[in-house]
Design a protein around this motif. Structure first.
Motif, PDB file in Angstrom:
ATOM      1  N   PHE A   1       3.422-138.797  17.295  1.00 48.44           N
ATOM      2  CA  PHE A   1       2.609-139.987  17.047  1.00 48.44           C
ATOM      3  C   PHE A   1       1.164-139.812  17.500  1.00 48.44           C
ATOM      4  CE2 PHE A   1       6.366-143.190  17.344  1.00 48.44           C
ATOM      5  CZ  PHE A   1       6.624-143.013  15.998  1.00 48.44           C
ATOM      6  N   GLY A   2       0.248-140.431  16.744  1.00 49.59           N
ATOM      7  CA  GLY A   2      -1.128-140.546  17.182  1.00 49.59           C
ATOM      8  C   GLY A   2      -1.306-141.829  17.977  1.00 49.59           C
ATOM      9  N   GLU A   3      -2.528-142.108  18.409  1.00 50.04           N
ATOM     10  CA  GLU A   3      -2.806-143.335  19.142  1.00 50.04           C
ATOM     11  C   GLU A   3      -2.627-144.539  18.227  1.00 50.04           C
ATOM     12  OE1 GLU A   3      -6.564-143.371  21.052  1.00 50.04           O
ATOM     13  OE2 GLU A   3      -6.176-141.574  22.247  1.00 50.04           O
ATOM     14  N   SER A   4      -2.239-145.660  18.825  1.00 46.85           N
ATOM     15  CA  SER A   4      -2.072-146.871  18.037  1.00 46.85           C
ATOM     16  C   SER A   4      -3.420-147.358  17.521  1.00 46.85           C
ATOM     17  CB  SER A   4      -1.429-147.972  18.886  1.00 46.85           C
ATOM     18  OG  SER A   4      -0.114-147.638  19.227  1.00 46.85           O
ATOM     19  N   PRO A   5      -3.457-147.897  16.303  1.00 47.28           N
ATOM     20  CA  PRO A   5      -4.683-148.532  15.829  1.00 47.28           C
ATOM     21  C   PRO A   5      -4.837-149.897  16.488  1.00 47.28           C
ATOM     22  CG  PRO A   5      -2.914-148.867  14.252  1.00 47.28           C
ATOM     23  CD  PRO A   5      -2.355-147.978  15.342  1.00 47.28           C
ATOM     24  N   GLN A   6      -5.935-150.556  16.235  1.00 48.79           N
ATOM     25  CA  GLN A   6      -6.090-151.913  16.726  1.00 48.79           C
ATOM     26  C   GLN A   6      -5.111-152.829  16.005  1.00 48.79           C
ATOM     27  OE1 GLN A   6     -10.251-152.448  15.014  1.00 48.79           O
ATOM     28  NE2 GLN A   6      -9.381-154.439  14.496  1.00 48.79           N
ATOM     29  N   VAL A   7      -4.740-153.923  16.645  1.00 48.68           N
ATOM     30  CA  VAL A   7      -3.875-154.897  16.002  1.00 48.68           C
ATOM     31  C   VAL A   7      -4.617-155.461  14.796  1.00 48.68           C
ATOM     32  CG1 VAL A   7      -2.701-157.106  16.298  1.00 48.68           C
ATOM     33  CG2 VAL A   7      -2.742-155.456  18.171  1.00 48.68           C
ATOM     34  N   PRO A   8      -3.950-155.603  13.653  1.00 48.82           N
ATOM     35  CA  PRO A   8      -4.629-156.123  12.461  1.00 48.82           C
ATOM     36  C   PRO A   8      -5.342-157.451  12.715  1.00 48.82           C
ATOM     37  CG  PRO A   8      -2.487-155.265  11.867  1.00 48.82           C
ATOM     38  CD  PRO A   8      -2.564-155.241  13.371  1.00 48.82           C
ATOM     39  N   ILE A   9      -6.481-157.612  12.045  1.00 49.04           N
ATOM     40  CA  ILE A   9      -7.322-158.784  12.266  1.00 49.04           C
ATOM     41  C   ILE A   9      -6.886-159.970  11.407  1.00 49.04           C
ATOM     42  CG2 ILE A   9      -9.273-157.384  12.952  1.00 49.04           C
ATOM     43  CD1 ILE A   9     -10.431-157.658  10.170  1.00 49.04           C
ATOM     44  N   LYS A  10      -7.506-161.109  11.671  1.00 48.29           N
ATOM     45  CA  LYS A  10      -7.228-162.312  10.894  1.00 48.29           C
ATOM     46  C   LYS A  10      -7.437-162.029   9.411  1.00 48.29           C
ATOM     47  CE  LYS A  10      -8.795-167.083  10.219  1.00 48.29           C
ATOM     48  NZ  LYS A  10      -9.790-168.110  10.613  1.00 48.29           N
ATOM     49  N   GLY A  11      -6.525-162.493   8.584  1.00 45.13           N
ATOM     50  CA  GLY A  11      -6.601-162.246   7.153  1.00 45.13           C
ATOM     51  C   GLY A  11      -5.744-161.087   6.699  1.00 45.13           C
ATOM     52  N   HIS A  12      -5.056-160.425   7.648  1.00 42.00           N
ATOM     53  CA  HIS A  12      -4.259-159.238   7.320  1.00 42.00           C
ATOM     54  C   HIS A  12      -3.182-159.533   6.287  1.00 42.00           C
ATOM     55  CE1 HIS A  12      -2.127-155.482   7.762  1.00 42.00           C
ATOM     56  NE2 HIS A  12      -1.061-156.068   8.254  1.00 42.00           N
ATOM     57  N   SER A  13      -2.519-160.667   6.411  1.00 47.20           N
ATOM     58  CA  SER A  13      -1.446-160.986   5.456  1.00 47.20           C
ATOM     59  C   SER A  13      -2.011-161.118   4.043  1.00 47.20           C
ATOM     60  CB  SER A  13      -0.724-162.271   5.863  1.00 47.20           C
ATOM     61  OG  SER A  13      -1.621-163.355   5.955  1.00 47.20           O
ATOM     62  N   LYS A  14      -3.238-161.637   3.933  1.00 44.58           N
ATOM     63  CA  LYS A  14      -3.886-161.744   2.619  1.00 44.58           C
ATOM     64  C   LYS A  14      -4.273-160.363   2.109  1.00 44.58           C
ATOM     65  CE  LYS A  14      -6.007-164.038  -0.738  1.00 44.58           C
ATOM     66  NZ  LYS A  14      -5.239-164.737  -1.800  1.00 44.58           N
ATOM     67  N   VAL A  15      -4.729-159.503   3.002  1.00 44.25           N
ATOM     68  CA  VAL A  15      -5.065-158.133   2.609  1.00 44.25           C
ATOM     69  C   VAL A  15      -3.845-157.441   2.008  1.00 44.25           C
ATOM     70  CG1 VAL A  15      -5.689-155.842   3.510  1.00 44.25           C
ATOM     71  CG2 VAL A  15      -6.963-157.868   4.249  1.00 44.25           C
ATOM     72  N   LYS A  16      -2.694-157.620   2.634  1.00 42.58           N
ATOM     73  CA  LYS A  16      -1.462-157.014   2.129  1.00 42.58           C
ATOM     74  C   LYS A  16      -1.135-157.502   0.724  1.00 42.58           C
ATOM     75  CE  LYS A  16       2.069-157.171   4.858  1.00 42.58           C
ATOM     76  NZ  LYS A  16       3.027-157.705   5.849  1.00 42.58           N
ATOM     77  N   SER A  17      -1.212-158.801   0.521  1.00 47.08           N
ATOM     78  CA  SER A  17      -0.872-159.350  -0.796  1.00 47.08           C
ATOM     79  C   SER A  17      -1.895-158.939  -1.847  1.00 47.08           C
ATOM     80  CB  SER A  17      -0.745-160.877  -0.725  1.00 47.08           C
ATOM     81  OG  SER A  17      -1.980-161.488  -0.375  1.00 47.08           O
ATOM     82  N   GLU A  18      -3.161-158.819  -1.454  1.00 47.50           N
ATOM     83  CA  GLU A  18      -4.189-158.390  -2.405  1.00 47.50           C
ATOM     84  C   GLU A  18      -4.004-156.925  -2.787  1.00 47.50           C
ATOM     85  OE1 GLU A  18      -6.300-160.043  -4.089  1.00 47.50           O
ATOM     86  OE2 GLU A  18      -6.154-161.994  -3.111  1.00 47.50           O
TER      87      GLU A  18
END
Length: 445
Positions: free
Chosen positions: A396-413
């Motif tokens: 494993f590499g280092e963890s990324p930052q926790v997804p920001i506000k709007g992430h669920s919309k980014v996924k659907s888009e």
């Protein structure tokens, strides 16, 4: 200090139960001090807790019937060891869960403890809804000494520990081993490049008569790993960590795979984009591989008689990380935050509780107890997923930052844009531009 019953854990440490009386006093004192500041949020817990010394905590989670039963058993075990603490247990299916959580936390009757995932953790932390758990970590009341550091870090938002990982997970490429063996085809391997994976899938399609791989261009998990392998990321601070050009390359990679017959046609790809395990193409027989989470192996296996294998996504496996499959968070206005913290500590560190919960929420966060669960596992698919995750953990590499506000919309888009490209409604570059524009609107709204 009152004596506490000790339960042994593998390294000789102890988990203290029942709850120490000083925690009750500390929690009740904190409630008196903060009550005027939190207004309607004071609905958490029982109003009469201070008078009789008993605490009733509300806890809310999503999941199926099996998760509900396991969680209830673990909470009942806590009450058995801590008779002054009982629970108001509420759960529901994933669909609509966050709508209800938003309503509860906005006012009325917010839960003391709630389950959340990385789609919404940063958003709830930004609203000041989640309690910073770091003080409990620092005091040792929330023991994280046996957590992988990157897993713990993946719950930190703006320097605050907004959620504690209920379990660990990572991306997994699941393939139909029976199909490959039957046709004399090699199994895919961790570390093969994306181009090698597409070439392998093309050969499977030609020889087995079944598309070699589901097209994951709509799958944010795959896109995210691919970005990290390119030195990019899904997010950078409060902005996107990728460009239109990056998305174009991603869409073009999979257009090339579709053109070569390595993937199914768009209508079948659309079926596989569903999150329902029963609709994953590797178990419906419509593709030789599916792009899922490693801990989903046992559920996938229930839906096929074929033997399945699982490896990392293509490319450098250091693009993957110890992801919190979900978190336990405490509502900032809880009158019984100290007790709630002890409950979370119990759920992730008590050997009996962890054994009860198994891998339903991912692999146990406590590495010592994970080894115990692995040794005791009787389900071959569960044992397989634990083994693979532990092997990948070394890469494993280092963890990324926790997804920001709007992430669920980014996924659907992403799904919308990728399917536009899959169906030929837009060229890869056009679909990529539409996606990035929609993402920028989503994260600032």
């Amino acid at each position: 200090m009152h004596p506490a019953t000790a339960t042994s854990v593998p390294d000789g440490r102890t988990y203290r139960t029942p709850l120490l009386r000083r925690r009750f006093l500390r929690g009740l004192l904190a409630a008196v001090v903060t009550l005027p500041l939190i207004g309607a949020a004071a609905a958490c817990g029982d109003d009469d807790a201070a008078s009789d010394g008993k605490v009733r905590l509300s806890i809310f989670w999503w999941g199926g019937e099996a998760r509900a039963q396991l969680t209830k058993q673990a909470l009942d075990l806590y009450t058995e060891k801590n008779p002054d603490v009982t629970f108001e247990k509420t759960w529901q299916a994933n669909q609509g869960y966050f709508d209800k959580l938003a309503t509860l936390t906005a006012g009325g009757n917010p839960p003391d403890i709630f389950q959340i995932d990385d789609n919404f953790l940063a958003e709830y932390a930004a609203r000041n809804t989640t309690l910073d758990l770091k003080k409990y970590q620092d005091s040792g009341d929330l023991d994280t000494t046996k957590f992988p550091p990157s897993l713990l870090q993946y719950g930190v938002v703006d320097g605050k520990l907004a959620g504690l990982a209920a379990g660990e997970n990572t991306q997994g490429l699941v393939y139909n081993k029976t199909l490959l063996d039957k046709n004399g085809l090699p199994e895919p391997t961790t570390g093969m490049s994306w181009e090698e994976h597409v070439a392998w899938a093309e050969q499977v399609s030609k020889k087995a008569g079944i598309p070699g791989t589901q097209d994951p261009s709509a799958d944010y998990k795959a896109f995210w790993v691919w970005l990290r392998q390119q030195g990019k990321d899904l997010y950078s601070g409060n902005e996107l960590g990728f460009t239109v050009e990056d998305v174009t390359k991603w869409f073009e990679l999979w257009k090339g795979a579709r053109d070569r017959g390595a993937t199914p046609p768009p209508d079948v790809i659309h079926e596989g984009n569903a999150t329902d395990i029963t609709k994953q193409l590797v178990v419906t027989g419509k593709a030789a591989t599916s792009w899922v989470w490693v801990n989903q192996m046992p559920e996938l296996k229930k839906n096929t008689a074929d033997e399945l294998g699982v490896i990392a996504y293509p490319g450098d496996p250091s693009g993957q990380w110890a992801r919190a499959s979900m978190y336990w968070s405490i509502f900032r206005g809880s009158k019984h935050a100290d007790v709630a913290a002890d409950v979370i500590n119990f759920l992730v560190n008590d050997p009996e509780a962890v054994k009860l919960l198994g891998t339903d929420r991912g692999l146990p966060s406590n590495l010592d107890l994970r080894r115990v669960i692995s040794d005791d596992a009787t389900d071959p698919a569960m044992k397989q997923s634990i083994t693979v995750e532990n092997e990948l953990a070394e890469k494993f590499g280092e963890s990324p930052q926790v997804p920001i506000k709007g992430h669920s919309k980014v996924k659907s888009e992403l799904t919308k844009a990728a399917e536009n490209a899959q169906y030929g409604r837009a060229a890869p570059a056009e679909a990529a531009a539409q996606f990035v524009e929609a993402c920028k609107a989503a994260i600032v709204s």
